[in-house]
Design a protein around this motif. Sequence first.
Motif, PDB file in Angstrom:
ATOM      1  N   THR A  27       0.943  -1.243   0.240  1.00 34.88           N
ATOM      2  CA  THR A  27       0.145   0.098  -0.048  1.00 34.88           C
ATOM      3  C   THR A  27       0.958   1.248   0.020  1.00 34.88           C
ATOM      4  N   GLU A  93      -5.934   7.583   5.473  1.00 27.27           N
ATOM      5  CA  GLU A  93      -6.592   6.576   5.609  1.00 27.27           C
ATOM      6  C   GLU A  93      -7.605   6.344   6.830  1.00 27.27           C
ATOM      7  N   GLN A 400     -15.787  -5.906   4.678  1.00 31.84           N
ATOM      8  CA  GLN A 400     -14.878  -4.828   4.810  1.00 31.84           C
ATOM      9  C   GLN A 400     -13.603  -4.876   5.336  1.00 31.84           C
ATOM     10  N   LYS A 404      -9.880  -4.393   3.122  1.00 34.36           N
ATOM     11  CA  LYS A 404      -8.809  -3.562   3.583  1.00 34.36           C
ATOM     12  C   LYS A 404      -7.674  -4.460   3.743  1.00 34.36           C
ATOM     13  N   ARG A 409      -5.944  -0.297   1.803  1.00 34.07           N
ATOM     14  CA  ARG A 409      -6.928   0.618   2.384  1.00 34.07           C
ATOM     15  C   ARG A 409      -7.722   1.562   1.339  1.00 34.07           C
ATOM     16  N   GLY A 412     -12.601  -1.231  -0.735  1.00 36.43           N
ATOM     17  CA  GLY A 412     -13.311  -1.117   0.292  1.00 36.43           C
ATOM     18  C   GLY A 412     -14.754  -1.352  -0.169  1.00 36.43           C
TER      19      GLY A 412
END
Length: 438
Positions: A27, A93, A400, A404, A409, A412
């Motif tokens: 990420t 985030e 969810q 994630k 993140r 979603g």
Amino acid sequence: MLRMEIALFLVLAFVALVYFSAGRKHTMLHKTFSVLLIVMLVHLAFDAATIYTVGHLDTVPLLLNDILHRFFIGTMVLAVYLFYQYIAILAEEETGNPRRFDLAARIYLAAAELGVMLLPVHYAVTPRGNYSDGIHASVCYISTAFYLLLCVWLLLRNWAQIDRKKKFAVGAALAIEVCVSLLQAINPTWLISGMGLTLMTMSFYLTLENPDILRAELTEQKMSMLYLKSQVNPHFLYNTLDTIRIQAQLNNDKQVADLLMRLVDFFRLSVKVDRQMVALDDELELLEAYMELMCYRYPELTCSYDIDPDLGGVLVPNFILQPIVENSLLHGLKNKGYRGEVRIVAQRSAQHEGRMEIQVIDTGSGFAEGAKAKIEELLLHYDKQPAKLEGNSIGVLNVQKRIKLLCGRDCGLWYTENPDGGVTAHLLLPVTDEEGEE
């Protein structure tokens, strides 16, 4: 002092080895921390070199001393900028608020690095030790103050929305750097700036980036998924079997065999838990088996699919569509006597490059009063929710959390209300095939 810098370098090198050898989703937050680790290692190397050279001004060529000091301060400015970037991304985030000062932070970084390379370097020689001072050295103090102020502002502005563990980790790291910077400014000969930045890096690693913590979260989510799969709504099972029993009494035909086959297919597919990620086609096969049974039970219920054929091999988290569709039936179409349609759409996202969006659209009764706000709160602060083993929201929360964790993140689940009635569930997922390529 030189021995301390060498020790700090070795400690951070070991941390980097552990960090880069651990599997993780790449990420933006993790990429920023990865760059920060590399920059800090380079910075500590120049820090150690300048501690030696500034202490030997009479033997080390002045040009070499100047070059090393420019790279030392340049990497220091870059490191504090990356600390700001990490905290800014973390705040974004956690809260969904956009990063407002990125442009100003980058402009200042460019100006500071230009000053580091062009401004004259001056050295102070004192009985207690030598150090660089003057306008060139002031760049590091001003830069540290500038980025720390941005970080403190971000932390205070989003204090109520950031997870408790994360905000205290960031707060402690900032407090450490402020204290070390003040001590360094009061006692320039101490040369402890590298210690402050290293302690900040270590605090982020131990509390926010530790691979063991991330693996524990993954294990928790896997156990939650297994529990969810083992707790398939008993009403669905009993009602479906009862429907088959009644049909068997009334008709001695192929329909009974077909219903039984679809029921067997559903349970066979639903207990496949050997992989966290499966092809979209496999996920849709499970959903089709479920919806065929539901549509047979409720003849006025229909289901349609609009799937981009190029997305069939894209990997998605296992068992994410059926809980969302079941939620649409129980909270939307049930109130209308299961009269209506569920439509499944999967297309590449026009707004997010390298992403696809799956929509579960129903023509049900929509959200009850106050229900949409509760769902939005649940999905926004998913990581602050305790593990749920019962209740209507277990499926939504589980989906969810796993998206994630497994996809990043920036992906979603969220919900919107349809203009003509009903609700649409949106799932944003990366377009990654079975070979891990986008």
